[in-house]
Structures are given as structure tokens and as C-alpha cells.
Design a protein around this motif. Structure first.
Motif, PDB file in Angstrom:
ATOM      1  N   ASP A  65     -41.593 -51.721  57.547  1.00  0.00           N
ATOM      2  CA  ASP A  65     -40.204 -52.070  57.851  1.00  0.00           C
ATOM      3  C   ASP A  65     -39.914 -51.857  59.333  1.00  0.00           C
ATOM      4  OD1 ASP A  65     -38.168 -53.166  56.521  1.00  0.00           O
ATOM      5  OD2 ASP A  65     -37.497 -51.351  55.503  1.00  0.00           O
ATOM      6  N   ARG A  66     -40.312 -50.667  59.826  1.00  0.00           N
ATOM      7  CA  ARG A  66     -40.054 -50.335  61.236  1.00  0.00           C
ATOM      8  C   ARG A  66     -40.865 -51.223  62.167  1.00  0.00           C
ATOM      9  NH1 ARG A  66     -40.643 -44.116  60.801  1.00  0.00           N
ATOM     10  NH2 ARG A  66     -38.680 -43.644  59.780  1.00  0.00           N
ATOM     11  N   ALA A  67     -42.108 -51.477  61.792  1.00  0.00           N
ATOM     12  CA  ALA A  67     -43.001 -52.208  62.698  1.00  0.00           C
ATOM     13  C   ALA A  67     -42.653 -53.688  62.803  1.00  0.00           C
ATOM     14  CB  ALA A  67     -44.451 -52.040  62.246  1.00  0.00           C
ATOM     15  N   ILE A  68     -42.418 -54.338  61.657  1.00  0.00           N
ATOM     16  CA  ILE A  68     -42.243 -55.811  61.702  1.00  0.00           C
ATOM     17  C   ILE A  68     -41.068 -56.329  60.865  1.00  0.00           C
ATOM     18  CG2 ILE A  68     -44.619 -56.465  62.330  1.00  0.00           C
ATOM     19  CD1 ILE A  68     -45.193 -56.854  59.309  1.00  0.00           C
ATOM     20  N   GLY A  69     -40.399 -55.424  60.137  1.00  0.00           N
ATOM     21  CA  GLY A  69     -39.322 -55.868  59.236  1.00  0.00           C
ATOM     22  C   GLY A  69     -38.299 -56.757  59.938  1.00  0.00           C
ATOM     23  N   TYR A  70     -37.878 -56.350  61.149  1.00  0.00           N
ATOM     24  CA  TYR A  70     -36.824 -57.081  61.867  1.00  0.00           C
ATOM     25  C   TYR A  70     -37.321 -58.410  62.453  1.00  0.00           C
ATOM     26  CZ  TYR A  70     -39.069 -55.256  66.088  1.00  0.00           C
ATOM     27  OH  TYR A  70     -39.985 -54.977  67.069  1.00  0.00           O
ATOM     28  N   LEU A  71     -38.628 -58.614  62.456  1.00  0.00           N
ATOM     29  CA  LEU A  71     -39.191 -59.848  63.017  1.00  0.00           C
ATOM     30  C   LEU A  71     -39.434 -60.902  61.934  1.00  0.00           C
ATOM     31  CD1 LEU A  71     -41.863 -58.081  65.238  1.00  0.00           C
ATOM     32  CD2 LEU A  71     -39.838 -59.283  66.081  1.00  0.00           C
ATOM     33  N   LEU A  72     -39.413 -60.474  60.703  1.00  0.00           N
ATOM     34  CA  LEU A  72     -39.701 -61.371  59.576  1.00  0.00           C
ATOM     35  C   LEU A  72     -38.414 -62.052  59.110  1.00  0.00           C
ATOM     36  CD1 LEU A  72     -42.138 -58.999  57.630  1.00  0.00           C
ATOM     37  CD2 LEU A  72     -42.749 -61.026  58.969  1.00  0.00           C
ATOM     38  N   PRO A  73     -38.533 -63.119  58.296  1.00  0.00           N
ATOM     39  CA  PRO A  73     -37.307 -63.758  57.791  1.00  0.00           C
ATOM     40  C   PRO A  73     -36.398 -62.716  57.113  1.00  0.00           C
ATOM     41  CG  PRO A  73     -39.267 -65.024  57.176  1.00  0.00           C
ATOM     42  CD  PRO A  73     -39.753 -63.759  57.805  1.00  0.00           C
ATOM     43  N   PRO A  74     -35.067 -62.985  57.124  1.00  0.00           N
ATOM     44  CA  PRO A  74     -34.129 -62.008  56.563  1.00  0.00           C
ATOM     45  C   PRO A  74     -34.526 -61.582  55.147  1.00  0.00           C
ATOM     46  CG  PRO A  74     -32.948 -63.885  57.488  1.00  0.00           C
ATOM     47  CD  PRO A  74     -34.406 -64.205  57.587  1.00  0.00           C
ATOM     48  N   ASP A  75     -34.470 -60.296  54.914  1.00  0.00           N
ATOM     49  CA  ASP A  75     -34.743 -59.735  53.582  1.00  0.00           C
ATOM     50  C   ASP A  75     -36.178 -59.925  53.094  1.00  0.00           C
ATOM     51  OD1 ASP A  75     -32.284 -58.668  53.272  1.00  0.00           O
ATOM     52  OD2 ASP A  75     -31.454 -60.399  52.221  1.00  0.00           O
ATOM     53  N   PHE A  76     -37.056 -60.398  53.954  1.00  0.00           N
ATOM     54  CA  PHE A  76     -38.434 -60.646  53.497  1.00  0.00           C
ATOM     55  C   PHE A  76     -39.038 -59.377  52.890  1.00  0.00           C
ATOM     56  CE2 PHE A  76     -42.979 -61.164  53.754  1.00  0.00           C
ATOM     57  CZ  PHE A  76     -43.168 -62.478  53.381  1.00  0.00           C
ATOM     58  N   LEU A  77     -38.931 -58.270  53.605  1.00  0.00           N
ATOM     59  CA  LEU A  77     -39.535 -57.029  53.084  1.00  0.00           C
ATOM     60  C   LEU A  77     -38.667 -56.360  52.023  1.00  0.00           C
ATOM     61  CD1 LEU A  77     -41.241 -55.259  56.143  1.00  0.00           C
ATOM     62  CD2 LEU A  77     -42.282 -56.649  54.358  1.00  0.00           C
ATOM     63  N   THR A  78     -37.352 -56.400  52.217  1.00  0.00           N
ATOM     64  CA  THR A  78     -36.494 -55.731  51.224  1.00  0.00           C
ATOM     65  C   THR A  78     -36.646 -56.369  49.837  1.00  0.00           C
ATOM     66  OG1 THR A  78     -34.697 -56.982  52.218  1.00  0.00           O
ATOM     67  CG2 THR A  78     -34.686 -54.635  52.618  1.00  0.00           C
ATOM     68  N   ARG A  79     -36.897 -57.691  49.804  1.00  0.00           N
ATOM     69  CA  ARG A  79     -37.104 -58.361  48.508  1.00  0.00           C
ATOM     70  C   ARG A  79     -38.452 -58.017  47.892  1.00  0.00           C
ATOM     71  NH1 ARG A  79     -37.535 -63.744  49.890  1.00  0.00           N
ATOM     72  NH2 ARG A  79     -37.738 -64.362  47.740  1.00  0.00           N
TER      73      ARG A  79
END
Ligand code: HEM
Length: 211
Positions: A65-79
Motif C-alpha cells: 500500500d505504502r510503496a505503490i498503492g497511490y500509483l495504482l488505479p483507485p481502490d486497486f489494492l483496497t479491493r
């Protein structure tokens, strides 16, 4: 004069295909180390494996999340957060909330989170595990009588959505939303497979009173 088109074999290979080819051996290794789908598997052995997964997933989720979460499409990791599934499975296997909270965590610093490409390589491994997870889930259901609602949520992951989610992951790998170094992505994936193999197969220390 225009230079001729490069022959097919020289055209850049899709990163998802390169990952599949270059981690084939690591995948075979983790599959054999797990030795999960064997008729002698007990509920306790399964629960111990889930405990190890929990210790890894917990760290992976935060670090990725910290490393790439903000670079991925919205909610990609949270989903794609599967820690609650592991927790539910462990509770279904008879572990208490206190026991789960006390589980040892995978040492995060074994993987290089500063390199975004390597972090993307970890995503390939963790998301790809949902594919093999379908086979594991089927086996656990038949063999231990558990269900996605009771004990086998993690390996069932996204249920009928597994294929769609995997295509989304491959799209991110093949058209990354940030600049990547393909060699580093592959190196990150191999390191993840290798450290995870060791982590999943090393036994948990026996707690006082467990005998
Ligand atoms: C008993 C354990 C496992 C079995 C039987 C298994 C089996 C499979 C199978 C059959 C596929 C191909 C599925 C398809 O193309 O539809 C697959 C793909 C994959 N599995 Fe596993 N797997 C296991 C464990 C794992 C684990 C523990 C990981 C990683 C943590 C993992 C990572 C992957 C990845 C990354 C892919 C995608 C390969 C690609 O690029 O197409 N697998 N697995």
C-alpha cells in the motif's frame, strides 16, 4: 531510409508473460514446499499454514500500500485486501482473536519496498496466488469439509471474480501506471516467491502450554 520492422521474436514481450516464464521454477518450488494437496492433510496443518499466510499478508498489505498503492488505479489494492478472509478462516479453524493478534509477522525488510518495480513484482505473486488458490480451495472443501463462508475464504478469494481481477492485474503489469524497470519487477517477483516459500514452510514456534 526507414529501418525494417524488427522480427516478431525481437518485439518487446509482455511483462505478464515474462513473469510467468521466469518465475515458473519458483512457482514449482513453492507448490512442492507447501505440499498442501495431499490426502493426509489435517485441519491443524491447514490452520498452521493459514497462520503463516496471515503473518505474511499482514506485512505485505501495509508495505505494498505504502510503496505503490497511490500509483495504482483507485481502490486497486483496497479491493484486494484478503487479510480479513484469513482472520475469518483462522477463527473458523478454532483460533482465538488473541492468538491471531499474537502471530509472528514476516520480516518486511527482506523485500525491497523502496524500489517500486520490485514492489510491483510482489503484487504479481500475491495476486497470482488466487489462481492456484481455486484448486487449493476445492481440495480443502472436499478434504476438510470447509466452505468459503466457514474456513476457506482466503483461498476462495474473489470467487467468480477471480478471472476478471487477474485480467485487471495483468493489465497493470503490461501497461504500468508508473515507469518501471522490467528486470526489477521480475527480480521482485522471484524474491517474493523465494522468501515466501521459506516463511510458509518454517514451523511456528510452539507456544508455552501447547506441548
Ligand atoms: C498447492 C499450491 C498451488 C497450486 C496447486 C497452484 C496452481 C496454480 C495453477 C494451476 C495456476 C494456473 C492457473 C491458470 O492459469 O488459470 C497457478 C498460477 C499462479 N500461481 Fe499458483 N499454485 C499454488 C500455489 C501458489 C502460491 C503459494 C503462489 C504464490 C504465493 C502462487 C502463485 C501463482 C502465480 C503468480 C500464478 C500466475 C501464473 C501466470 O502468470 O499465469 N501459486 N497456480
Amino acid at each position: 531510409m526507414m529501418s525494417p520492422m524488427p522480427p516478431e521474436s525481437e518485439s518487446p514481450q509482455l511483462l505478464s508473460l515474462r513473469l510467468r516464464e521466469e518465475t515458473r521454477q519458483s512457482h514449482e518450488q513453492i507448490e512442492s514446499v507447501l505440499d498442501l494437496m495431499q490426502p493426509g492433510l489435517t485441519l491443524e496443518q491447514y490452520a498452521r499454514l493459514l497462520e503463516r499466510w496471515y503473518g505474511f499478508e499482514q506485512v505485505w498489505q501495509t508495505a505494498a500500500d505504502r510503496a505503490i498503492g497511490y500509483l495504482l488505479p483507485p481502490d486497486f489494492l483496497t479491493r484486494r485486501r484478503r487479510l480479513p478472509m484469513l482472520r475469518a478462516d483462522l477463527l473458523a479453524c478454532g483460533r482465538t482473536a488473541e492468538q491471531i493478534d499474537a502471530l509472528p509477522s514476516f520480516p518486511a525488510t527482506l523485500l525491497d519496498w523502496k524500489d517500486r518495480s520490485k514492489a510491483l513484482g510482489t503484487l504479481y505473486v500475491i495476486e497470482g496466488s488466487t489462481l492456484g488458490g481455486q484448486h487449493v480451495a476445492k481440495f480443502i472443501k472436499q478434504h476438510l469439509g470447509l466452505t468459503p463462508e466457514h474456513g476457506v475464504a482466503y483461498f476462495s478469494s474473489y470467487g467468480p471474480e477471480v478471472g476478471v481481477r487477474w485480467r485487471e492485474t495483468k493489465a497493470v503489469l503490461d501497461t504500468p501506471p508508473f515507469p518501471i524497470d522490467a528486470d526489477a519487477v521480475v527480480a521482485g517477483a522471484i524474491a517474493t516467491f523465494d522468501y515466501l516459500s521459506g516463511w510458509l514452510s518454517s514451523p511456528l514456534p510452539v507456544l508455552p502450554g501447547e506441548g
